[in-house]
Design a protein around this motif. Structure first.
Motif, mmCIF file in Angstrom:
data_model
loop_
_atom_site.group_PDB
_atom_site.id
_atom_site.type_symbol
_atom_site.label_atom_id
_atom_site.label_comp_id
_atom_site.label_asym_id
_atom_site.label_seq_id
_atom_site.Cartn_x
_atom_site.Cartn_y
_atom_site.Cartn_z
ATOM 1 N N ALA A 99 -5.139 12.582 -0.768
ATOM 2 C CA ALA A 99 -5.251 11.589 -1.844
ATOM 3 C C ALA A 99 -4.261 10.451 -1.634
ATOM 4 N N ILE B 42 -9.747 10.644 -4.030
ATOM 5 C CA ILE B 42 -8.472 10.594 -4.752
ATOM 6 C C ILE B 42 -8.621 11.251 -6.120
ATOM 7 N N VAL C 287 -2.008 6.556 -10.072
ATOM 8 C CA VAL C 287 -2.550 5.901 -8.868
ATOM 9 C C VAL C 287 -2.515 4.406 -9.113
#
Length: 468
Positions: free
Chosen positions: A439, A372, A463
Motif C-alpha cells: 500500500a 491501497i 493516505v
C-alpha cells in the motif's frame, strides 16, 4: 569570532598566530630586559667611576679644608658640589647635622635606605624623581693625610645623575620591537593562512570525495601525494572506498538474485494456483454434502488456497516495485464510487462506514488506489474492531483518505515498523506482512505517503496523494 573558531581553518590560523605572537613577545621581552639591564649597568658603572675619580682627586684638598673638627664653609661645599655634579645633575651634601641641597634636590629626595647605607660605603639606586629617571649615588668622603690611613670626615655626598639618554635609547628600542612585532604578526598571519590552506585542501578533497561516495559514486578515488599523515589518510580512504564498492556490488548482485528468485518463484506458483483455484468453487459446493470432518478439511484447504493466492499476488506486485517496472495508469476517478466498488467487491459494504461526497473526483490510478484501500480496510477489519470508517476529501494539497478502526490499536513499539515487509504487529495474525508495504509503495508511486497513528480508541491510517 565564535564562527571563526568553530571552523578548523580558523582554529589553525588562531593557533599559528598565537604561537608566533607568544614566541616573538617572549624573545622581544627577554632581549629588551637584557639590553635594559646592560644599558643601566653601564650607565651606573660610568657614573660611579666619575664619582670615585673626582673624590680621589680631591682627597688632599678636602683633607686640608679642616685640619681639626671645624665644618667646611659654604664655598668649600659649593666647590665640592660643582666638582661632583654630572651634566644636568645635582649633588646633595650631608655633614653631620648640616644639609646642603642643590637646586630642586634635597635630602628628602634621597631614598631612605640609601641614606643609611651611604655612611660607610658607596651605594647606588635608580629612582624616578620629578617625572624623570635618576641614578642616585651615595658615598662617604674620607680625609687622607700623608703617611696616615684614610680617616672618616662625617661627610656624605649624594649624586643625582640623569638617565635621560638611556631612557631615550630604551624607548627607541621599544618602538623598534613594537614595529618588529607588528611585522612578525603580519608574517605569522600570512604563514598561518598558507599553512592552513595547505592542510585543509586535502581535507576538503576528502570531504567532497566522501559526499560523492555517499551519493552513490562508489568509484570515487583520490590521488595520493607525499608520505605524511594526510597522504596516509587519503590512501586509507581509497582502500575503504574500494572495499565498500566491492561489498555494495556483492550486495546488489545478491539482492538482484533474491528479487529474481522471488519473482520466478511467484510466477511459477501462479500456474498451479490457477488450476487449484479453478476447482475451489466445485469443492466449496461439495463441502456442504460431505461429513463434518471432511467438510472442515475442505474449507481449511480452500481458505489456505485463497491465502496462498493472495500472498503470491502480493509477492509479484512487490517484485514489480523492486525491479522498477511498476507504472501508473492515471485517469479521472469518482473517489466515492471507487471506495464503494472496493468494498462491494470484497463484501465489506455492510461493515464499513464511508464519508465522502458523491461527486468527489480526483486523478489517480484506480487499480492501485483499490489496492491501497483494500489493504488498509482489510487490515482494520481483521485486527481492529467496528466501526471502521473511511473518510475522503480533496484539499488544496491533494486527496486525503483516512481509514480508522475502534479496536485496541497497534502497540506503540510496532508503529514505526508496520510498513516494513513481512512485519506483523502484535501477535502477527494470519497475514503475510506485505499488505501495508505494498500500500505504501503504491502511494509513493503516486508521489504521496501513508502515515499511521494511535487513536483513543483504535488506529488511524492517512493516505495523501498529490494533485497531478
Amino acid at each position: 569570532m565564535r564562527r571563526l573558531y568553530a571552523s578548523l581553518r580558523g582554529r589553525l590560523v588562531i593557533a599559528f598566530t598565537l604561537i608566533a605572537v607568544a614566541a616573538s613577545a617572549l624573545v622581544a621581552g627577554i632581549g629588551y630586559e637584557l639590553v635594559k639591564q646592560r644599558v643601566m649597568e653601564r650607565a651606573e658603572q660610568d657614573a660611579l667611576a666619575d664619582v670615585r675619580a673626582t673624590l680621589e682627586g680631591t682627597r688632599v684638598p678636602i683633607g686640608a679644608l679642616w685640619p681639626g673638627d671645624s665644618p667646611p664653609t659654604d664655598m668649600e661645599i659649593t666647590v665640592l658640589q660643582k666638582s661632583l655634579r654630572p651634566q644636568n645633575g645635582a649633588v646633595v651634601v650631608r655633614y653631620e647635622e648640616y644639609l646642603y641641597p642643590d637646586g630642586d634636590f634635597a635630602m628628602g629626595d634621597v631614598p631612605p635606605d640609601l641614606r643609611a647605607r651611604a655612611a660607610d660605603r658607596t651605594v647606588s639606586k635608580r629612582e624616578r624623581l620629578h617625572g624623570r629617571m635618576w641614578l642616585v649615588i651615595g658615598t662617604p668622603v674620607w680625609r687622607v693625610e700623608p703617611i696616615h690611613l684614610p680617616q672618616p670626615t662625617g661627610m656624605s655626598v649624594f649624586v643625582f645623575a640623569p638617565l635621560d639618554a638611556e631612557e631615550q635609547l630604551l624607548s627607541g628600542m621599544r618602538r623598534s620591537l613594537a614595529t618588529a612585532g607588528t611585522i612578525m604578526l603580519v608574517v605569522a598571519l600570512a604563514v598561518a593562512l598558507v599553512s592552513a590552506q595547505g592542510v585543509l585542501l586535502p581535507v576538503r578533497r576528502l570531504g567532497s570525495a566522501a559526499r560523492a561516495l555517499g551519493a552513490g559514486h562508489l568509484d570515487t578515488r583520490l590521488p595520493v601525494h607525499g608520505q605524511d599523515e594526510l597522504a596516509e589518510l587519503t590512501a586509507t580512504f581509497n582502500d575503504t572506498a574500494a572495499a565498500l564498492e566491492r561489498s555494495v556490488s556483492e550486495l546488489r548482485a545478491l539482492e538482484a538474485m533474491s528479487r529474481r528468485f522471488v519473482a520466478d518463484v511467484s510466477h511459477e506458483l501462479r500456474t498451479p494456483l490457477t488450476a487449484m483455484t479453478a476447482v475451489t468453487d466445485m469443492l466449496s459446493e461439495e463441502a456442504d454434502r460431505l461429513p463434518r470432518e471432511s467438510a472442515a478439511a475442505v474449507r481449511l484447504v480452500l481458505r489456505e488456497i485463497e491465502r496462498l493466492r493472495t500472498m503470491v499476488e502480493q509477492l509479484i506486485e512487490a517484485s514489480r516495485f523492486d525491479s522498477g517496472t511498476a507504472t501508473l495508469s492515471l485517469e479521472a476517478v469518482n473517489v466515492a464510487d471507487a471506495i464503494q466498488d472496493c468494498l462491494e467487491m470484497r463484501g465489506w459494504s455492510e461493515k464499513v462506514e464511508v464519508k465522502a461526497l458523491r461527486g468527489l473526483a480526483f486523478t489517480l490510478d484506480p487499480r492501485r488506489f483499490d489496492v491501497i484501500l483494500a489493504n488498509l480496510v482489510g487490515n482494520a477489519l481483521r485486527h481492529g474492531e467496528p466501526p471502521v470508517v473511511v473518510t475522503a476529501r480533496v484539499t488544496p494539497h491533494g486527496l486525503e483518505v483516512k481509514v480508522r478502526d475502534h479496536g485496541k490499536g497497534i502497540p506503540p513499539g510496532d508503529l514505526p515498523h508496520v510498513f516494513n515487509r513481512f512485519y506483523k504487529a502484535g501477535t502477527g495474525g494470519d497475514g503475510s506482512g506485505l499488505g501495508l508495504s505494498i500500500a505504501r509503495s503504491n502511494a509513493q508511486l503516486h508521489g504521496g505517503t501513508i502515515s499511521v497513528r494511535r487513536q483513543e480508541p483504535g488506529t488511524l491510517f492517512t493516505v495523501w496523494l498529490p494533485p497531478v
